[in-house]
Design an enzyme around this catalytic site. Sequence first.
Site, short mmCIF file in Angstrom:
data_model
loop_
_atom_site.label_atom_id
_atom_site.label_comp_id
_atom_site.label_asym_id
_atom_site.label_seq_id
_atom_site.Cartn_x
_atom_site.Cartn_y
_atom_site.Cartn_z
CB CYS A 114 -0.95 0.00 1.20
SG CYS A 114 -2.06 -1.43 1.23
CG HIS A 255 -3.34 3.19 2.00
ND1 HIS A 255 -3.80 2.84 0.75
CD2 HIS A 255 -3.41 2.07 2.77
CE1 HIS A 255 -4.14 1.56 0.77
NE2 HIS A 255 -3.93 1.08 1.98
CG ASN A 285 -6.48 -1.30 0.97
OD1 ASN A 285 -5.75 -0.84 0.10
ND2 ASN A 285 -6.01 -1.80 2.09
#
Length: 333
Positions: A114, A255, A285
Amino acid sequence: MAYAAFRSIGAYVPEKILTNEDLTKMVDTSDEWITKRTGIKERHIAADSEFTSDLGTKAAEKALERSGISKDEIDMVVCATISPDYFCMPSTATIIATKLGIKNATAFDISAACTGFVYILSIAKAFIEAGMKKNILIIGAEKLSAITDYTDRGTCILFGDGAGAAVISATENKEEAIIDVHTGADGEYADLLMTPNGGSGSAHDSLDQEASSCFMQMKGNETFKVAVRTLTNDVKEILADNNIASDDVVHFVPHQANYRIIKAVGDALKMKDEQVVLTVAKYGNTSGASIPMAINDIYEEGKLKAGELMLLDAFGGGLTWGSALVPFSPLKK
């Protein structure tokens, strides 16, 4: 001295949408349970015939078009992904470059989960400031549905597919320059978020075993605690290092992993609601694609103006983390 400027942004999401209600038909969960714990309402899922490189190419096309820089001027392409077209070779960046018609440019992938987009931003900055490259296309692209176990309710509710891209180019104007990028990692926490099989580090006895353990696995509670602590400390450090107050940040772009993590970090940094960019509800996500997709949203909504300061912040498997202070510096027309 050459400086690195963040010239443009682009993103792409697949058409298919997987809602929380859809997931209730696949695993024991509910819309209320998912929303309360993650803030996610839906996520986009790529078609079987759509590869990570296809998502990345479409995002890159937008970024190039908006940059005012020709594809023939791009001298490096870097892709951050944990779901590449091919796990060994060729790199997804090489495939994207070919699909874009970019010839003879350096092209490679990185794997930082990520935090991938912050990592490749730091790479682009370093190459430009060293005088080695002038125009670099960076891409975060993920087809996470390909490595998600849709019988595991702890992970399948979280992840979606998409891509975001940016053009980073050389400038002599320090006012346009990326101010700073921090990156870090700690492999001691590797088992909190990983795909445990499919590589040379863990032999498999059968194809069935290989396939089942190539899905993402996560220890959610432990990851949450480490993420909040690490992200908060890293952002405080980059702001202090550059003598920048949180009020100076126009757009805090974390994020988009989990609303509770974003809220906890934002509160710890005393960020106002209007500073925090939130897209987790509609995309879930998307790992390395998350931050550029969020930047693209505020750009397309007319909320991102030339010269405005963005604070990027990410945390992912590895464990990896990173933050960046980035003014939006499109070429003047």
